[in-house]
Design an enzyme around this catalytic site. Structure first.
Site, PDB file in Angstrom:
ATOM      1  N   GLU A 204      43.700  56.160  26.971  1.00 22.76           N
ATOM      2  CA  GLU A 204      44.359  57.383  27.432  1.00 22.76           C
ATOM      3  C   GLU A 204      44.143  57.577  28.938  1.00 22.76           C
ATOM      4  O   GLU A 204      43.160  58.174  29.358  1.00 22.76           O
ATOM      5  CB  GLU A 204      43.832  58.606  26.676  1.00 22.76           C
ATOM      6  CG  GLU A 204      44.493  59.905  27.108  1.00 22.76           C
ATOM      7  CD  GLU A 204      43.967  61.125  26.366  1.00 22.76           C
ATOM      8  OE1 GLU A 204      44.337  62.253  26.735  1.00 22.76           O
ATOM      9  OE2 GLU A 204      43.176  60.954  25.414  1.00 22.76           O
ATOM     10  N   LYS A 246      47.963  56.136  24.919  1.00 22.76           N
ATOM     11  CA  LYS A 246      48.169  57.589  24.863  1.00 22.76           C
ATOM     12  C   LYS A 246      48.337  58.102  26.292  1.00 22.76           C
ATOM     13  O   LYS A 246      47.368  58.453  26.952  1.00 22.76           O
ATOM     14  CB  LYS A 246      46.996  58.291  24.171  1.00 22.76           C
ATOM     15  CG  LYS A 246      47.172  59.809  24.091  1.00 22.76           C
ATOM     16  CD  LYS A 246      46.064  60.497  23.309  1.00 22.76           C
ATOM     17  CE  LYS A 246      46.253  62.005  23.305  1.00 22.76           C
ATOM     18  NZ  LYS A 246      45.253  62.717  22.474  1.00 22.76           N
ATOM     19  N   GLY A 290      49.216  69.758  29.767  1.00 16.96           N
ATOM     20  CA  GLY A 290      49.314  71.197  30.016  1.00 16.96           C
ATOM     21  C   GLY A 290      50.685  71.762  29.763  1.00 16.96           C
ATOM     22  O   GLY A 290      50.969  72.913  30.121  1.00 16.96           O
TER      23      GLY A 290
END
Length: 361
Positions: A204, A246, A290
């Site tokens: 990630e 990811k 976010g």
């Protein structure tokens, strides 16, 4: 893996010692075991993403889960953490949209908490990094720690039932090349350690999207990070066929006054990945970052919708989700109010919505 079935001579001594001795003196047996392990890993990845399913990220650290429970007026006690997580995990039909769940250390060790996942044959994963720390003294950049002792933790986590792991690198829009290289190479070393223990690594490399920057800026830094990451994975001899990525989507800065729409996000994201992500990689599970829940799901839908619009946009990877907050936000408040069934209904519906986005709807 059932070694007894593979050993035609039969195993009569201690299981692990006998297998290891056989491996040491019989290269053909070792090769056979490696091939069987590769088949099992490939089968597990297909199982996670079968029927347009995705991954639920429930690996909140102690601090993060305390903040989330505190946001709904609940104290972060072991009892509350178990109650909330068990509520989510025991959601009826969760397995229709979720093929794997990333867990935190405490959760994986609590058999009662994860029992619904095991009963529904949902693949267990584990967060193994130790968090992002300053890259050097007074630096605004970070380097994720956790390689020390990782081999021992992976052995234990596998015995506890984990079949895949996750490591997050936190990167900035203005990250230095040195910081990018350090984080990407750490991701590659983690991935190699996972594969040496028969665990599927999720890598990630998250580029934070806070700020006023344009979508072109996001494209540039994300492409640079992915290029360095796959170079590092290559040099560490990581099997891409047994790895999951990811990443962030390519979006405008969250504070930008001119944010790109979902169609532009989809095209820029796929353009970036087609340039930097090898087709050997089987699956990409996007993080929501976010973004708002609705924005992340809409963008995922448009990314997958490209397959249906033009043969020029066909993609070699399975494109799905690995959402945390976007899969739990509404359920948290309902759970805190004691509305367990309603929390599970919300989770089930949100999972199905995410699944539809993977199909491009």
């Amino acid at each position: 893996m059932n070694y007894k079935k593979k050993d035609k001579m039969g195993l009569t001594r201690d299981f692990k010692e006998t297998v290891q001795n056989r491996i040491n003196r019989d290269p053909e047996f070792r090769e056979e075991l490696l091939k069987e392990e590769a088949r099992l890993v490939h089968k597990t990845i297909k199982k996670i993403f079968k029927n347009f399913r995705g991954i639920l990220a429930a690996d909140e650290s102690d601090g993060t889960i305390a903040n989330r429970l505190g946001s709904v007026g609940q104290e972060s006690t072991p009892e509350n953490r178990h109650s909330y997580r068990h509520t989510i995990f025991s959601t009826p039909d969760l397995k229709r949209s979720v093929g794997g769940v990333i867990l935190f250390d405490e959760t994986l060790r609590n058999k009662e908490t994860i029992a619904p996942l095991i009963e529904n044959d949902i693949v267990l994963g584990i967060k193994v990094d130790k968090g992002a720390k300053p890259y050097f003294l007074d630096s605004h950049e970070t380097l994720t720690e956790g390689l020390d002792g990782l081999d021992q933790r992976l052995v234990e986590y596998k015995e506890l039932g984990a079949q895949f792991a996750k490591w997050r690198a936190v990167l900035l829009q203005n990250n230095s090349p040195q910081g990018l290289l350090a984080n990407c190479w750490t991701l590659a070393r983690y991935a190699k350690k996972c594969q040496s223990h028969g665990i599927i690594p999720i890598v990630e490399p998250e580029i934070l999207m806070n700020g006023m920057h344009s979508i072109e800026d996001s494209y540039r830094i994300t492409r640079q990070a992915l290029h360095i990451l796959f170079d590092a994975l290559h040099y560490e001899d990581v099997e891409l066929e047994h790895t999951i990525l990811k990443p962030n989507m390519i979006v405008s800065g969250y504070e930008s006054n001119d944010r790109a729409d979902a169609k532009t996000v989809a095209k820029m994201t796929i353009k970036c990945f087609r340039n930097e992500v090898p087709c050997a990689l089987p699956a990409i599970a996007f993080l929501s970052g976010g973004q708002s829940d609705d924005e992340a799901i809409k963008n995922l839908s448009h990314i997958n919708r490209l397959d249906n619009l033009s043969t020029d946009e066909k993609k070699p990877w399975h494109l799905s989700f690995s959402f945390g907050r976007a899969m739990q936000s509404g359920a948290l408040k309902l759970w805190s109010d004691g509305l367990i069934k309603e929390a599970q209904d919300w989770t089930r519906e949100r999972g199905l919505i995410c699944q539809k986005a993977v199909r491009g709807y």
